[in-house]
Write an enzyme that holds these catalytic residues in place. Structure first.
Site, PDB file in Angstrom:
ATOM      1  N   GLU A  46       0.860  -1.185   0.000  1.00  0.00           N
ATOM      2  CA  GLU A  46       0.000   0.000   0.000  1.00  0.00           C
ATOM      3  C   GLU A  46       0.893   1.231   0.000  1.00  0.00           C
ATOM      4  O   GLU A  46       1.983   1.218   0.576  1.00  0.00           O
ATOM      5  CB  GLU A  46      -0.907   0.021   1.235  1.00  0.00           C
ATOM      6  CG  GLU A  46      -1.789   1.264   1.292  1.00  0.00           C
ATOM      7  CD  GLU A  46      -2.796   1.238   2.435  1.00  0.00           C
ATOM      8  OE1 GLU A  46      -3.643   2.143   2.500  1.00  0.00           O
ATOM      9  OE2 GLU A  46      -2.735   0.309   3.265  1.00  0.00           O
ATOM     10  N   CYS A 250      -6.111   0.748   2.833  1.00  0.00           N
ATOM     11  CA  CYS A 250      -7.081   1.820   3.044  1.00  0.00           C
ATOM     12  C   CYS A 250      -7.212   2.765   1.860  1.00  0.00           C
ATOM     13  O   CYS A 250      -8.266   3.377   1.681  1.00  0.00           O
ATOM     14  CB  CYS A 250      -6.710   2.613   4.299  1.00  0.00           C
ATOM     15  SG  CYS A 250      -6.943   1.692   5.831  1.00  0.00           S
ATOM     16  N   ASN A 381     -12.066  -3.441   0.670  1.00  0.00           N
ATOM     17  CA  ASN A 381     -11.023  -3.583   1.694  1.00  0.00           C
ATOM     18  C   ASN A 381     -11.583  -3.180   3.044  1.00  0.00           C
ATOM     19  O   ASN A 381     -12.083  -2.057   3.211  1.00  0.00           O
ATOM     20  CB  ASN A 381      -9.822  -2.697   1.376  1.00  0.00           C
ATOM     21  CG  ASN A 381      -8.808  -2.707   2.515  1.00  0.00           C
ATOM     22  OD1 ASN A 381      -8.111  -3.678   2.724  1.00  0.00           O
ATOM     23  ND2 ASN A 381      -8.757  -1.609   3.284  1.00  0.00           N
ATOM     24  N   GLU A 382     -11.541  -4.090   3.992  1.00  0.00           N
ATOM     25  CA  GLU A 382     -12.005  -3.851   5.360  1.00  0.00           C
ATOM     26  C   GLU A 382     -13.445  -3.331   5.389  1.00  0.00           C
ATOM     27  O   GLU A 382     -13.852  -2.622   6.306  1.00  0.00           O
ATOM     28  CB  GLU A 382     -11.060  -2.904   6.108  1.00  0.00           C
ATOM     29  CG  GLU A 382      -9.711  -3.553   6.388  1.00  0.00           C
ATOM     30  CD  GLU A 382      -8.809  -2.743   7.305  1.00  0.00           C
ATOM     31  OE1 GLU A 382      -9.076  -1.542   7.494  1.00  0.00           O
ATOM     32  OE2 GLU A 382      -7.834  -3.319   7.826  1.00  0.00           O
TER      33      GLU A 382
END
Length: 667
Positions: A46, A250, A381-382
């Site tokens: 990331e 994120c 994502n998440e």
């Protein structure tokens, strides 16, 4: 007193104690329990901690196209004349903005020269916390320019933090058709400087427009022009990863949907890739980074190319129509989800399509005719909850209809337990998703306790586990005081024996985050640290590397005297695999005790084993030990050889150690 009897008594007592401390294991090589997926140990990447711009992506110029919120951030107007800053900013140098003519890269610099001499007007770029310049290395300067008359020159210089010139050249733009052209020159550095800057002086007459001002080292990975930083990629290559997850993390979600990652805006000519703010710019209030943006010089084509270079499977993660549920919780209405789904279908075609398809043709035009052989794709994502499941279903229906062989990864939220995880995990498994993505950040004790987490997972389920992010936290999650200590790495090593032992359940796993600049980080701990000139591998990196480079093909049972796997009994954790290609048994034993222990491993199912075994040991008596740039070898693997006896291996397990033992088998 009979001293001889006393000495004999003490020797007998010591012998008994040693016998009691010996741990006995049995490995049944003839009874494989699971196949180890080639993707088992991989990388999570990331753009956090200056991981891409200022890190892996080797561009040295910050804000090269003046698209930051503050157009001249990273730049300083330079002059040897005693004039006011505003004079040159208002007349000599201007930043023009034409969004109606160039939506992706609307700003450029216009310089008005009036018989300007060298030294009267110039610009200096500070780079990403400085520029790491190495003696003897060639640096390639390039710029887009536009002019009506060929009357201008650029005097280009590499300068030290003190202002000394360590490389120079002159660029004389020649095209005068008032269209954009590219020009370049090369400089060779005469000295090494960790905090260098790029400076250039204007000379001449007339109006000169400049954009995409760039500086790259020539010693990039594989020597690719405009490529990746070689020392960082080499550390990744040394791990022999099975997959690379990208671009996060994120930044996939964004704080809101306007800041989400959109892969189609990261391919094609660099000047057509629209820069956006990086969400880590202001995510951590104690580590604000107002100059942190995403240029997307490292885009999806480069990510796929990196995977190919590393021999790793690509695992792209796409936005599912939901921003970060912790930040804004913004989401697109379900009836408007089609463009997000289409992005996923188009990405698969971009990666795998032949040159007769729209996106396969574009991939070939960008320099990669062969498909990338994409097999996996992450959705979100998440993300978690009912809203996520509704959107995931839309992706699943479309992808399975058009590309049934693609395996989808479903998100289960921020943590692998609790009200976010449990219902989301349950619903995804009902959908027979290929992988559920579990994230684990906790203290070292949690990792040791959870070495048997997957022992009780449902082995009849079609859904497998991707441990997409995990790292032991020395202080606590999101705590800026976290460190990459040997304690955290040892706990992760213990945990990973459980992942490996349950390779039929866990088929992908990756530590996170991957990279961190020593002056530009927002999150700790991190696997690899770097500065402008060098890299530093943490103890955690060496644990990951030892597992990834000693993976094996199949799992075999390794049981203690009570016929149980080692999941903390006697402070030991262990797993065993066989590498079918080399016919070697690979044992991994983690001793979390502060004292040495003796282990005897009896090997069943092999007619004969080699007379010696190779051992790699990662160890330090101090659990708080760390590697550093000054002392990078505090915790690094040491290689030894031990003798075997019959069909048994006797190994001395040092305190606080990970031992990897390879034994040749003969059947």
């Amino acid at each position: 007193m009979n001293y001889r009897l006393l000495i004999l008594f003490l020797l007998l007592q010591t012998s008994c104690l040693l016998a009691q401390n010996k741990v006995v294991f049995t490995v049944q090589t003839q009874k494989p329990t699971a196949t180890v997926a080639p993707t088992m140990w991989g990388l999570f990447f990331e753009d956090i901690n200056l991981g891409a711009d200022g890190g892996l992506y080797a561009e040295l110029v910050k804000n090269r196209s003046f698209e930051f919120d503050t157009p001249l951030m990273g730049w300083k107007i330079t002059s040897t004349k005693d004039v006011m800053y505003g004079f040159y900013f208002g007349s000599g140098i201007q930043i023009l903005n034409q969004p109606d003519k160039a939506a992706t890269n609307p700003r450029f610099m216009r310089v008005t020269l009036n018989k300007t001499q060298k030294g009267e007007l110039g610009l200096t770029n500070e780079g990403f916390r400085g520029m790491g310049i190495k003696k003897g290395v060639r640096y390639d300067f390039s710029v887009l320019y536009r002019q009506q008359t060929a009357m201008a020159k650029l005097h280009v210089e590499l300068v030290t933090e003190k202002g000394d010139i360590i490389g120079s050249g002159v660029l004389s733009p020649e095209q005068t058709d008032n269209r954009w052209h590219r020009d370049e020159l090369s400089l060779t550095a005469s000295a090494t400087e960790p905090k260098a800057k790029l400076r250039f002086w204007y000379e001449g007459d007339g109006v000169l427009d400049l954009d995409m001002i760039s500086l790259f080292p020539a010693d990039t990975w594989k020597g690719r022009k405009g490529g990746l930083r070689a020392d960082l990629v080499q550390l990744l290559a040394d791990m022999k990863p099975g997959f690379v997850r990208f671009p996060g993390g994120c930044i996939v979600e964004g704080r809101d949907l306007a800041q989400r990652y959109q892969w189609k805006k990261t391919i094609g000519p660099l000047e057509e890739r629209k820069l956006i703010v990086n969400r880590w710019n202001n995510e951590v209030q104690a580590r604000l980074a107002p100059d942190y943006f995403q240029s997307f010089g490292l885009g999806f084509l480069e990510y796929f190319q990196l995977c190919e270079d590393l021999g790793a499977q690509p695992l792209p993660i796409l936005n599912c129509g939901m921003a970060c549920q912790v930040n804004s919780a913004e989401l697109t209405p379900l009836e408007n989800i089609d463009p997000y789904v289409q992005d996923a279908l188009d990405l698969i075609e971009f990666a795998n399509g032949n040159q007769e398809t729209k996106w396969g043709k574009l991939r070939a035009a960008l320099g990669h005719p062969a498909p990338f052989q994409l097999t996996m794709l992450g959705v979100g994502n998440e993300n978690f909850g009912t809203s996520y499941i509704e959107r995931f279903k839309a992706f699943q229906e479309a992808v399975k209809k058009q590309y049934p062989a693609i395996k989808l990864v479903g998100s289960t939220g921020l943590l692998s337990a609790g009200e976010m995880f449990d219902p989301t995990n349950t619903e995804l498994r009902k959908l027979d998703v290929a992988y559920v993505d579990e994230h684990n950040y906790s203290d070292p004790q949690w990792f040791m306790q959870n070495a048997k987490r997957y022992d009780t997972y449902d082995r009849t389920s079609a859904t497998k586990v991707f441990v997409g992010e995990y790292a032991a936290q020395s202080v606590g999650m999101t705590n800026l005081a976290n460190k990459n200590t040997w304690r955290t790495a040892l706990a992760e090593a213990a945990y990973m024996t459980g992942l490996e032992r349950n390779a039929d359940i866990v088929q992908l796993a990756s530590y996170a985050p991957l990279l961190a600049h020593v002056e530009g980080w927002q999150w700790k701990p991190d696997l690899i640290w770097f500065d402008n000139l060098g890299v530093m591998a943490t103890p955690n990196y060496y644990v990951q590397k030892l597992y990834a480079t000693n993976k094996g093909s199949v799992v075999v049972s390794m049981l203690d005297k009570n016929n149980l796997p080692a999941t903390g009994q006697d402070s030991l954790y262990a797993s065993a695999t066989i590498d079918k290609a080399t016919n070697e048994l690979i044992l991994k034993v983690v001793n979390t005790a502060g004292n040495a222990q003796s282990a005897e491993v009896t090997i069943e199912g092999a007619k004969k084993i080699a007379s010696t075994a190779a051992v790699l040991t990662l160890q330090n008596d101090n659990l708080e030990a760390e590697n550093s740039f000054l002392l990078p070898g505090v915790v690094t693997p040491a290689a030894t050889t031990i003798n075997t006896k019959g069909n048994a291996v006797h190994v001395a397990l040092k305190p606080y150690s990970l031992s990897v033992i390879r034994v040749n088998l003969s059947r």
